[in-house]
Design a protein around this motif. Structure first.
Motif, PDB file in Angstrom:
ATOM      1  N   SER A  33       1.004  -1.065   0.183  1.00  0.00           N
ATOM      2  CA  SER A  33       0.133  -0.047   0.305  1.00  0.00           C
ATOM      3  C   SER A  33       0.685   1.351  -0.101  1.00  0.00           C
ATOM      4  CB  SER A  33      -0.756   0.222   0.908  1.00  0.00           C
ATOM      5  OG  SER A  33      -1.896  -1.192   1.072  1.00  0.00           O
ATOM      6  N   GLY A  34       0.323   2.143  -0.500  1.00  0.00           N
ATOM      7  CA  GLY A  34       1.146   3.511  -0.417  1.00  0.00           C
ATOM      8  C   GLY A  34       0.789   4.556  -0.932  1.00  0.00           C
ATOM      9  N   VAL A  35       1.108   5.757  -1.193  1.00  0.00           N
ATOM     10  CA  VAL A  35       0.310   7.838  -1.886  1.00  0.00           C
ATOM     11  C   VAL A  35       1.031   7.900  -1.965  1.00  0.00           C
ATOM     12  CG1 VAL A  35      -0.974   9.365  -1.176  1.00  0.00           C
ATOM     13  CG2 VAL A  35      -1.073   7.523   0.410  1.00  0.00           C
ATOM     14  N   LEU A  36       1.224   7.840  -3.626  1.00  0.00           N
ATOM     15  CA  LEU A  36       2.297   9.019  -4.464  1.00  0.00           C
ATOM     16  C   LEU A  36       1.366  10.454  -4.572  1.00  0.00           C
ATOM     17  CD1 LEU A  36       1.667   6.266  -7.460  1.00  0.00           C
ATOM     18  CD2 LEU A  36       3.445   6.596  -5.970  1.00  0.00           C
ATOM     19  N   GLU A  52       5.436   4.535   0.815  1.00  0.00           N
ATOM     20  CA  GLU A  52       5.110   3.306   0.692  1.00  0.00           C
ATOM     21  C   GLU A  52       5.234   2.380   1.550  1.00  0.00           C
ATOM     22  OE1 GLU A  52       6.334  -0.407  -2.221  1.00  0.00           O
ATOM     23  OE2 GLU A  52       8.232   1.802  -2.503  1.00  0.00           O
ATOM     24  N   TYR A  53       4.144   1.378   2.340  1.00  0.00           N
ATOM     25  CA  TYR A  53       4.393   0.949   3.202  1.00  0.00           C
ATOM     26  C   TYR A  53       4.339  -0.668   2.790  1.00  0.00           C
ATOM     27  CZ  TYR A  53       2.470   4.323   5.775  1.00  0.00           C
ATOM     28  OH  TYR A  53       2.052   5.964   6.721  1.00  0.00           O
ATOM     29  N   ARG A  54       5.198  -1.264   3.326  1.00  0.00           N
ATOM     30  CA  ARG A  54       6.117  -2.435   2.733  1.00  0.00           C
ATOM     31  C   ARG A  54       6.059  -3.716   3.522  1.00  0.00           C
ATOM     32  NH1 ARG A  54      11.089  -1.864  -0.671  1.00  0.00           N
ATOM     33  NH2 ARG A  54      11.140   0.035  -1.622  1.00  0.00           N
ATOM     34  N   SER A  55       5.150  -3.729   5.122  1.00  0.00           N
ATOM     35  CA  SER A  55       4.971  -4.466   5.496  1.00  0.00           C
ATOM     36  C   SER A  55       3.883  -4.616   6.763  1.00  0.00           C
ATOM     37  CB  SER A  55       6.458  -5.609   6.055  1.00  0.00           C
ATOM     38  OG  SER A  55       7.232  -4.565   7.428  1.00  0.00           O
ATOM     39  N   GLU A 106      -4.356  -1.790   3.475  1.00  0.00           N
ATOM     40  CA  GLU A 106      -4.922  -1.115   2.502  1.00  0.00           C
ATOM     41  C   GLU A 106      -5.129   0.124   3.242  1.00  0.00           C
ATOM     42  OE1 GLU A 106      -8.520  -2.307   1.545  1.00  0.00           O
ATOM     43  OE2 GLU A 106      -9.112  -3.881   2.672  1.00  0.00           O
ATOM     44  N   ILE A 107      -5.295   1.294   2.306  1.00  0.00           N
ATOM     45  CA  ILE A 107      -4.635   2.314   2.953  1.00  0.00           C
ATOM     46  C   ILE A 107      -6.570   2.962   2.703  1.00  0.00           C
ATOM     47  CG2 ILE A 107      -4.262   4.907   3.160  1.00  0.00           C
ATOM     48  CD1 ILE A 107      -1.728   3.962   2.327  1.00  0.00           C
ATOM     49  N   PHE A 108      -7.506   3.237   3.446  1.00  0.00           N
ATOM     50  CA  PHE A 108      -8.968   3.440   3.320  1.00  0.00           C
ATOM     51  C   PHE A 108      -9.852   5.007   3.660  1.00  0.00           C
ATOM     52  CE2 PHE A 108      -8.824  -0.600   5.935  1.00  0.00           C
ATOM     53  CZ  PHE A 108      -9.150  -1.033   5.113  1.00  0.00           C
ATOM     54  N   ASP A 109      -8.404   6.351   3.747  1.00  0.00           N
ATOM     55  CA  ASP A 109      -8.849   7.460   3.797  1.00  0.00           C
ATOM     56  C   ASP A 109      -7.185   8.508   3.293  1.00  0.00           C
ATOM     57  OD1 ASP A 109     -10.054   9.679   3.304  1.00  0.00           O
ATOM     58  OD2 ASP A 109     -10.441  10.328   5.350  1.00  0.00           O
TER      59      ASP A 109
END
Length: 66
Positions: free
Chosen positions: A1-4, A18-21, A25-28
Motif C-alpha cells: 500500500s502507499g500514496v503517490l 510506501e508501506y511494505r509490511s 489497505e489505505i482507506f482515506d
C-alpha cells in the motif's frame, strides 16, 4: 500500500509514501493545505506525549533516561 503525490499540470511524480509490511489497505487520505511536515501521532503509544507541533514545524522532546 502507499500514496503517490503527482504534480497535476505535468503528471510528474513528486513524492511517494510506501508501506511494505505494516499496512494492507489505505482507506482515506486528506490534503492538509499549508502544512509541509504534518506529524502523524498514535495516541496508543506514549511517544505522542513528546511531540510539539506548530504551524511551521514539529519538535520532539528527548525522553530522559532514568
Amino acid at each position: 500500500s502507499g500514496v503517490l503525490v503527482l504534480h497535476l499540470p505535468t503528471g510528474a511524480l513528486v513524492g511517494k509514501l510506501e508501506y511494505r509490511s505494516s499496512v494492507d489497505e489505505i482507506f482515506d487520505i486528506q490534503v492538509l493545505p499549508g502544512l509541509r511536515r504534518p506529524g502523524i501521532l498514535n495516541t496508543e503509544q506514549e511517544t505522542y506525549k513528546l511531540a510539539l507541533v506548530t504551524p511551521e514545524t514539529t519538535y520532539w522532546a528527548k525522553k530522559q533516561e532514568e
